[in-house]
Design an enzyme around this catalytic site. Structure first.
Site, PDB file in Angstrom:
ATOM      1  N   CYS A  65      70.542  17.985 -36.500  1.00 52.81           N
ATOM      2  CA  CYS A  65      69.818  17.700 -35.488  1.00 52.81           C
ATOM      3  C   CYS A  65      68.585  18.612 -35.326  1.00 52.81           C
ATOM      4  CB  CYS A  65      70.418  18.217 -33.784  1.00 52.81           C
ATOM      5  SG  CYS A  65      69.623  18.016 -32.174  1.00 52.81           S
ATOM      6  N   CYS A 108      72.606  26.734 -29.856  1.00 49.64           N
ATOM      7  CA  CYS A 108      73.349  25.682 -30.179  1.00 49.64           C
ATOM      8  C   CYS A 108      73.543  25.661 -31.731  1.00 49.64           C
ATOM      9  CB  CYS A 108      72.829  24.380 -29.960  1.00 49.64           C
ATOM     10  SG  CYS A 108      74.043  22.737 -30.353  1.00 49.64           S
ATOM     11  N   CYS A 133      92.911  36.699 -30.965  1.00 51.37           N
ATOM     12  CA  CYS A 133      91.421  37.358 -31.237  1.00 51.37           C
ATOM     13  C   CYS A 133      90.745  37.578 -29.660  1.00 51.37           C
ATOM     14  CB  CYS A 133      90.709  36.418 -32.245  1.00 51.37           C
ATOM     15  SG  CYS A 133      91.560  35.709 -33.436  1.00 51.37           S
ATOM     16  N   GLU A 180      81.418  15.648 -37.412  1.00 51.02           N
ATOM     17  CA  GLU A 180      82.566  16.056 -36.643  1.00 51.02           C
ATOM     18  C   GLU A 180      82.368  15.163 -35.382  1.00 51.02           C
ATOM     19  OE1 GLU A 180      83.473  20.408 -37.482  1.00 51.02           O
ATOM     20  OE2 GLU A 180      81.782  19.816 -36.233  1.00 51.02           O
ATOM     21  N   CYS A 195      84.503  12.708 -27.965  1.00 54.94           N
ATOM     22  CA  CYS A 195      83.099  13.129 -28.211  1.00 54.94           C
ATOM     23  C   CYS A 195      82.544  12.793 -29.436  1.00 54.94           C
ATOM     24  CB  CYS A 195      83.041  14.645 -28.075  1.00 54.94           C
ATOM     25  SG  CYS A 195      81.422  15.487 -28.353  1.00 54.94           S
TER      26      CYS A 195
HETATM   27  N1  SAH Z   1      71.621  16.695 -27.724  1.00 55.39           N
HETATM   28  C1  SAH Z   1      72.192  16.169 -26.603  1.00 55.39           C
HETATM   29  C2  SAH Z   1      73.930  16.120 -26.918  1.00 55.39           C
HETATM   30  C3  SAH Z   1      74.538  17.194 -27.973  1.00 55.39           C
HETATM   31  S1  SAH Z   1      75.019  18.799 -27.097  1.00 55.39           S
HETATM   32  C4  SAH Z   1      72.136  17.324 -25.616  1.00 55.39           C
HETATM   33  O1  SAH Z   1      71.270  18.167 -25.713  1.00 55.39           O
HETATM   34  O2  SAH Z   1      72.612  17.079 -24.564  1.00 55.39           O
HETATM   35  C5  SAH Z   1      76.055  18.531 -26.004  1.00 55.39           C
HETATM   36  C6  SAH Z   1      75.941  19.734 -24.844  1.00 55.39           C
HETATM   37  O3  SAH Z   1      76.633  20.962 -25.382  1.00 55.39           O
HETATM   38  C7  SAH Z   1      74.701  19.827 -24.278  1.00 55.39           C
HETATM   39  O4  SAH Z   1      74.726  19.959 -22.830  1.00 55.39           O
HETATM   40  C8  SAH Z   1      74.316  21.229 -25.191  1.00 55.39           C
HETATM   41  O5  SAH Z   1      73.278  21.978 -24.617  1.00 55.39           O
HETATM   42  C9  SAH Z   1      75.660  21.990 -24.931  1.00 55.39           C
HETATM   43  N2  SAH Z   1      75.629  23.166 -25.898  1.00 55.39           N
HETATM   44  C10 SAH Z   1      75.164  23.248 -26.974  1.00 55.39           C
HETATM   45  N3  SAH Z   1      75.494  24.518 -27.482  1.00 55.39           N
HETATM   46  C11 SAH Z   1      76.303  24.870 -26.534  1.00 55.39           C
HETATM   47  C12 SAH Z   1      76.832  26.271 -26.574  1.00 55.39           C
HETATM   48  N4  SAH Z   1      76.760  27.020 -27.651  1.00 55.39           N
HETATM   49  N5  SAH Z   1      77.671  26.367 -25.396  1.00 55.39           N
HETATM   50  C13 SAH Z   1      78.051  25.575 -24.671  1.00 55.39           C
HETATM   51  N6  SAH Z   1      77.307  24.265 -24.544  1.00 55.39           N
HETATM   52  C14 SAH Z   1      76.613  23.958 -25.651  1.00 55.39           C
END
Ligand code: SAH
Length: 363
Positions: A112, A119, A336, A92, A105
């Site tokens: 990953c 995440c 929602c 995506e 983005c």
């Molecule tokens: N691997 C890289 C880039 C991808 S994640 C990194 O870790 O930076 C992009 C951003 O989204 C990161 O800051 C990550 O920590 C954040 N992120 C991941 N899961 C999230 C969530 N559930 N809510 C908000 N931000 C989240």
């Protein structure tokens, strides 16, 4: 021999390729202008290139882009694309519309393997790296949509699925392709790479020689909490991470961004804010507080508004510049009771890009 995708070449690499074929170096610039400036998508339209060389190009190279599998548009204009690569793998990418431009983005990997506890992207393990052509392809597919509106992608964040520094070479080529003055010419300051803290990558990034931005997903004020949230922290603890960040700042002169997701009861107390401000004191940085986007398979909850504000206030009052990531969206899923996010209702927000699309074939 499989055809080579031209979208994967930096200008320098393309020049070398042309020279190695016995062609003039300027062929590379010609090609760059056709594909990135004149927006041509087939070799036959490249009228200043001889018919015979166009035939060679057609034989050995492609200008194929990922195929749009699904396209969702939120009422705030956010676009989420699920694109399919040649081997059927899907990722995506999301376009967010700011008043200063259009930010995409992009994803850097299929799945990953960093395993951050909050995440969605890591729900399935990393399947493979995306090539530079596949990362560039995400931008070009989005550009094709925007060109029709007379717009284009002006800002890039490498914050989709995947850990960019776990795919360093391809991400490095990608940022050089985006930044190339003879191509898309996206300013280095408009390009941000976000890492969960892979220290060798941070060190290399400081040597890229272009003024790209670095964001670090920190999400905790100490190793104890960070170890629970982010397995990478066991390989590179906060001392090691922050030393690498300081070294990067010295080399690049650039301010870094620390991303910090606020998770209710986990990392959002005033004690955490105090510890964080002490750890970051003296580092040229700012902190971007991110309201957690809930992921249904994960147990975490978003911090209360009052705690988010108190955390932010504490940092700002103690010498650490901090903002709360602005939330947008026109609330597709407002019924929602969802808070407004970028592309609410299309799961386009940070950390919601999912690994389920790792599954090959059509789902
Ligand atoms: N691997 C890289 C880039 C991808 S994640 C990194 O870790 O930076 C992009 C951003 O989204 C990161 O800051 C990550 O920590 C954040 N992120 C991941 N899961 C999230 C969530 N559930 N809510 C908000 N931000 C989240």
């Amino acid at each position: 021999m499989p055809k080579k995708n031209l979208f994967g070449y930096t200008l320098k690499a393309l020049e070398e390729e042309m020279l190695a074929r016995g062609e003039k170096k300027y062929r590379a610039t010609q090609l760059y202008q056709w594909i990135y400036v004149k927006k041509v998508t087939d070799f036959d339209s490249m009228t200043d290139i001889s018919k015979s060389f166009r035939d060679v190009l057609k034989e050995e190279y492609t200008l194929d882009l990922p195929r749009i599998f699904t396209k969702q548009v939120a009422s705030d204009g956010t676009i989420k694309l699920l694109v399919e690569m040649e081997d059927g793998a899907k990722v995506e990418c999301v376009l967010m519309r700011y008043d200063y431009g259009n930010a995409i983005c992009v994803s850097s990997q299929i799945g990953c393997s960093m395993g951050c506890a909050f995440c969605a992207s890591g729900l399935l393990k990393r399947e493979r790296n995306l090539s530079a052509a596949e990362i560039t392809g995400q931008v070009m597919v989005m550009n094709k949509i925007l060109y029709e509106e007379g717009e284009n992608v002006s800002h890039i964040v490498v914050m989709g699925t995947g850990e960019p520094f776990d795919n360093y070479d391809n991400v490095s080529s990608f940022i050089h392709i985006m930044n190339e003055a003879k191509g898309l010419a996206i300013g280095a300051r408009h390009i941000t790479v976000s890492t969960c803290g892979l220290v060798p990558g941070i060190k290399r990034y400081g040597d890229e020689g272009i003024q790209v931005n670095l964001a670090i997903s920190l999400h905790a004020p100490n190793d104890k909490i960070r170890n629970e949230l982010m397995p990478v922290s066991r390989a590179y603890n906060m001392d090691v991470l922050l030393d690498a960040v300081k070294e990067y700042i010295e080399k690049s002169g650039r301010r870094v961004t620390f991303e910090y997701i606020l998770i209710k009861g986990v990392n959002d107390t005033i004690e955490c804010a105090k510890e964080l401000s002490e750890r970051l004191r003296g580092i040229l940085c700012y902190v971007n507080l991110i309201p957690l986007n809930p992921v249904k398979e994960k147990p975490f909850e978003r911090s209360l508004d009052k705690d988010t504000k108190a955390f932010s206030l504490y940092l700002n009052n103690h010498g650490i510049n901090c903002t709360i990531r602005k939330e947008w969206g026109t609330g597709i899923d407002a019924a929602c009771g969802q808070l407004k996010e970028w592309g609410t209702g299309i799961d386009a927000a940070c950390g919601q890009l999912r690994a389920k699309y790792v599954l090959k074939g059509r789902n």
